[in-house]
Scaffold this motif. Structure first.
Motif, mmCIF file in Angstrom:
data_model
loop_
_atom_site.group_PDB
_atom_site.id
_atom_site.type_symbol
_atom_site.label_atom_id
_atom_site.label_comp_id
_atom_site.label_asym_id
_atom_site.label_seq_id
_atom_site.Cartn_x
_atom_site.Cartn_y
_atom_site.Cartn_z
ATOM 1 N N MET B 87 0.834 -1.205 0.000
ATOM 2 C CA MET B 87 0.000 0.000 0.000
ATOM 3 C C MET B 87 0.867 1.253 0.000
ATOM 4 S SD MET B 87 -2.963 -1.075 2.614
ATOM 5 C CE MET B 87 -3.818 0.458 2.499
ATOM 6 N N THR B 264 -3.119 5.502 4.796
ATOM 7 C CA THR B 264 -2.452 4.343 4.214
ATOM 8 C C THR B 264 -1.471 3.734 5.200
ATOM 9 O OG1 THR B 264 -2.558 5.531 2.145
ATOM 10 C CG2 THR B 264 -1.199 3.569 2.198
ATOM 11 N N LEU B 310 -2.886 -5.369 -4.025
ATOM 12 C CA LEU B 310 -3.185 -5.903 -2.697
ATOM 13 C C LEU B 310 -3.488 -7.396 -2.715
ATOM 14 C CD1 LEU B 310 -5.174 -2.986 -1.116
ATOM 15 C CD2 LEU B 310 -2.734 -3.448 -1.142
#
Lengths: 606, 374
Positions: B87, B264, B310
């Motif tokens: 991320m 994040t 992800l």
């Protein structure tokens, strides 16, 4: 520049940026509590700085309020923004910050007295409480720390009120006294050999630490230097910079001769322990010089640099020791160190090519992690049972003989002076090679690649080959260090080649100044010499508990505040501060003259 | 030096051939290893299998199942950590080297609280609430660590040359490790024992799996679904993807870029905190270097799955975990390599190197943003 700026009148005492004060204060409190719980005050309490009033343990808590008390009042001087004169406002701000910080320590004293958190926090001890309360009861401790915090903050803040010269005098005095006290071992060692024992006896107390009259003497001398001496030094520097052509070259020659002479003579007057330190500094300097070529010149972040150190060490050990692994065929002879070194060079170069080739086209951050992976793989292979027959596995290779130098000397760990000379010889080679390479076509190609690979390629540089070459040169220099290391220690183990070594060398290079030989030398001397290497003790053995912590903090701080390092490379500084540089130039209306004119060597401060 | 340059004057191709050679050798090594393993399985005594390794006996089905399960549960943990790397890389484009340390901080928090609960007796009497409590606390502390890290070390460096934040993150990692040493002491610390009903082996359907490993896989799956929902279905997730795509345009669209970046880091930190507790209950021991190797391996997992992607991070974690559990026995052992279990870490790093050589964008491609970061 700032001297000529007209300052607006000082602001009122209550016209403060309270939020900033509270932030600074809380930061200070947090830092002080952390330092206390990290065991610095207790661990360093036996290190007496000034007998009988001050130990390094207390200094570890005292320096921060002073510094933050001063820095709360500093403001970045920006052109076009009104700057105010300093006054009582800064003093008050400093005192407030110090007070909050002192309050942190006081709070800790109260907590220490009432709770037992020894279970997770190993340094939560009665000794800490006793030390923080000055053996005098909790209430006393709480009050005194508030007073100390506020007082030091006030002192720091009031530094704004005195003239710059006076400020310089004060700071030089303080630093000189602390420096002389900290360097006691080495300085009294030198003094003894130069028949200056009486001086050492005058300055130092018998059981360690500077005596009061000694501290006063040092302070006076340092103060005098700050007033008159520094001007003379500056003048000398300016006149050196004014030299041109042949004269400058001659001046360079003289200074190189002085440095060489000092390198040869200094170990003669130093004791064994100090020489051992110097030898360690040399070993790490050699590594750092190699890494400097890879990261400083070519801009390749190699985190697996220790691999080449390991290759050098293991190759030397296996070729020279009678005690190498059983799996080697018996016809491989035990050879002289110098012969082994030839093979080390070849093998290190090949390893450099082997590791370099796959990673060289990867983008910078992938390259960093992959080289780190290679470094670990090599260590794991040396450690494994699979290659244990060749490398001795966890037992390593022992009984590595010293370096026989034509029957003149047997260089090994028991004779650190000889090791130092050997290391210094190789360092000299490394410095010469780096210096020549930096000025050569290859060096310029490296720097071009570092700046911008695509542009470098467009300019006709074969970036792959150029980067590989940097990798190989760095590998060979590291392997020299490994070879000397094996002979010095007399054995090699996988645990000597952990990733930590790579990281410490990286920190040395970055703190010293990437891409600058003088910076790398300074970085090695200051960090490895004073604080110590990953496993090697430094001058301040008391710090061995904290040195890695300090290294980590130093690396982050340097990256944030001064990414170009202590002694920066001029060209790199410009890249890193390009924005400020351009902006400054623009504000001064110089942008049209191109950025090569400007201030020449003097670069805008961070 | 110039002769060296001239000798390699034939540009590029030299390196290319070398890479091709490495790739083919590796391929040959792996393929032969697997083939030998298969021969071994068919008949350990057959001449082809015993040529390189006399002692090899192959694996029983149970052993193989055990390896796969161990690999997958370990891999799930790598995957959870890898999400944080992925991320942050997706949004900021730099490797947060210190992310492994966030994981370590989570594990340490769990160690401290679970031991305190154990002392108070709550760990035994009320295990499930205690576990939930330490997970929550660990999430909070890890998230805080990640957020503070971003604020102090990385935000001031935004927009500086690429390697600067990376080097900073190495320093941060080093610093946090040593903060743990000076505050908590250098030795390994252990978690209290788990209740029997959790740690015992269970037979579920046709596999038998330790309860802790099952828990790890389940928690990883739940976290993954939660994260997927956050990124793909919520407004914050949309903003994250926008920031990953282009910070400036995102800010023009009214997105608070700083807040999204902090989010994040926070989400990555929370995942690492969960992973830290899972590590703690699986291995029951933490030390200040706990975060280092899993961190690097999780990064490898992120790269294997395609950094910024992800789902890829989780898939990469699972594949890396199984590879390092299985490959030593299936590929190295038949070659006659002794002490293969010592080479697990080396195998994990080799997987990273191989993937970067063969397919630098990872198995599932880089996503989160389509921006070219070459």
């Amino acid at each position: 520049m700032t001297d000529t700026t007209v300052l607006a009148p000082a602001r009122g005492v209550l016209d403060q940026d309270w939020r900033k004060i509270v932030n600074y204060g809380l930061l200070l409190a947090l830092a002080e509590v952390f330092i206390a719980l990290a065991n610095m005050p207790v661990g360093l309490d036996d290190f007496i700085l000034i007998e009988p009033i001050l130990s390094l343990g207390y200094v570890s808590l005292l320096w921060l309020p002073l510094l933050l008390g001063y820095s709360i009042g500093t403001e970045k001087v920006l052109e076009g923004v009104t700057s105010h004169a300093k006054g009582a406002r800064e003093v008050v701000a400093g005192a407030c910050v110090g007070l909050i910080g002192g309050g942190g320590v006081s709070g800790l004293v109260l907590l220490l007295d009432n709770f037992d958190l020894r279970d997770p926090l190993v340094n939560w001890s009665p000794q800490l409480l006793a030390l923080l309360a000055f053996d005098n009861g909790v209430g006393y401790g709480v009050g005194v720390w508030l007073a100390i915090g506020g007082g030091l903050g006030l002192l720091g803040g009031s530094m704004h009120l005195i003239a710059p010269l006076a400020r310089r005098v004060v700071s030089t005095m303080v630093l000189a006294v602390v420096g002389v006290a900290v360097l006691e071992t080495i300085l009294s060692d030198i003094a003894e050999d130069l028949f200056l024992e009486w001086l050492a006896d005058w300055i130092y107390f018998i059981r360690g630490g500077v005596s009061l009259h000694g501290a006063a003497t040092v302070a006076v001398v340092a103060g005098a230097y700050a007033v008159w001496g520094s001007k003379a030094v500056k003048g000398a520097k300016a006149s050196y910079q004014a030299l041109e052509g042949v004269e400058r070259k001659q001046a360079n020659k003289v200074s190189i001769a002085v440095v060489v002479a000092a390198t040869i003579l200094l170990p003669l007057v130093l004791g064994k322990i100090t020489n051992e330190l110097l030898a360690n500094v040399g070993l790490f300097l050699l590594l750092a010089l190699g890494l400097n070529i890879v990261i400083g010149l070519a801009g390749i972040l190699d985190l697996g640099y220790v691999a080449f150190f390991a290759v050098g060490g293991y190759t030397t050990a296996i070729l020279t020791s009678p005690n190498r692994g059983d799996s080697w065929p018996t016809w491989i002879p035990q050879v002289w160190w110098v012969v082994a070194l030839m093979l080390v060079i070849v093998l290190a170069g090949l390893t450099g090519l082997f590791i370099g080739a796959p990673v060289i086209r990867m983008r910078g951050d992938y390259l960093a992690i992959v080289t780190l992976g290679f470094g670990e793989i090599i260590r794991l292979l040396f450690l494994s049972d699979w290659l244990g027959g060749f490398t001795g596995g966890a037992q390593g290779v022992t009984n590595v003989p010293g370096v026989q130098v034509f029957g003149l000397a047997n260089v090994r760990g028991t004779d650190p002076r000889a090791v130092f000379y050997l290391v210094a010889f190789f360092c000299a080679i490394a410095i010469y090679v780096s210096w020549r390479l930096e000025k050569s076509r290859i060096g310029r190609a490296w720097m071009a690649v570092r700046e911008d690979e695509s542009v470098a390629e467009a300019m006709g540089i074969n970036t792959v080959n150029v980067k590989l070459l940097a990798f190989v040169v760095g590998a060979v220099l590291a392997s020299f260090s490994g070879a000397i290391f094996a002979a010095k220690v007399g054995s090699v183990f996988p645990t000597s080649f952990i990733i930590l070594v790579s990281i410490v060398i990286l920190i040395v290079v970055i703190v010293g100044g990437m891409g600058n030989i003088a910076g790398v030398v300074a970085g090695s001397v200051v960090l490895i010499g004073v604080l110590g290497g990953p496993k090697q003790p430094g001058l301040l053995q008391e710090f061995s508990e904290f040195k890695l912590l300090i290294y980590g903090a130093l690396l982050v701080w340097m990256m944030l505040k001064r990414p170009e390092g202590l002694i920066p490379n001029v060209r790199r500084t410009r890249e890193l501060h390009q924005d400020e540089f351009l902006q400054d130039a623009w504000l001064k209306g110089q942008i049209d003259e191109g950025d090569e004119t400007g201030d020449g060597g003097e670069v805008a401060p961070a | 030096m110039t002769t060296a340059m001239k000798a390699k004057a034939a540009p590029r191709t030299g390196v290319d051939w070398f890479l091709l050679l490495i790739k083919s050798v590796m391929f040959f090594f792996i393929a032969t290893g697997v083939l030998l393993f298969i021969f071994q399985q068919i008949d350990p005594g057959n001449p082809i299998a015993s040529r390189l390794n006399d002692d090899a006996t192959g694996l029983t089905a149970d052993q193989f199942e055990g390896l796969v399960i161990a690999g997958l549960s370990q891999g799930a943990m790598y995957g959870l950590i890898a999400l944080g790397y992925s991320m942050v890389y997706g949004v900021l484009g730099f490797i947060n080297f210190a992310h492994g340390e966030v994981f370590m901080v989570g594990a340490m928090t769990g160690m401290i609280t679970s031991n305190k609960l154990h002392e108070a007796g709550a760990w035994e009497s009320n295990f499930v609430p205690s576990l939930l409590f330490i997970v929550l606390l660990s999430i909070v502390v890890s998230t805080l660590t990640a957020v503070v890290m971003e604020r102090v070390a990385y935000r001031p460096l935004r927009g500086s040359p690429r390697l600067i934040p990376l080097i900073t993150s190495i320093g941060v990692s080093f610093f946090i490790q040593n903060v743990s040493v000076v505050l908590l002491g250098p030795g390994a610390k252990s978690y209290p024992a788990l209740p029997d009903w959790l740690s015992k082996k269970r037979d579920i359907w046709f596999i038998s799996i330790e309860g802790t490993r099952l828990l790890v896989v389940l928690v990883a799956a739940v976290s993954m679904v939660g994260l997927w929902y956050l990124v793909e279905r919520t407004k914050t997730g949309k903003a994250m993807r926008a920031v990953a795509e282009d910070k400036e345009i995102a800010s023009l669209m009214g997105i608070n870029v700083n807040r999204i970046i902090v989010t994040t880091f926070a989400v990555g930190g929370a995942m690492a905190g969960v992973a830290g507790i899972l590590w703690g209950i699986m291995f029951r021991s933490v030390i200040h270097t706990t975060g280092f190797l899993p961190g690097i391996k999780a990064f490898s997992a992120a790269v294997v799955g395609g950094i910024g992607n992800l789902n890829g991070a989780m898939a990469g974690g699972l594949s890396l975990g199984s590879a390092e559990a299985i490959a030593p026995l299936v590929i190295l052992e038949p070659w006659g390599v002794s002490g293969v279990s010592q080479l697990r870490d080396a195998v994990a790093f080799s997987v990273l190197i191989l993937v970067l050589l063969v397919k630098p964008t990872g198995l599932f491609g880089e996503r989160l943003s389509s921006e070219d970061r070459g």
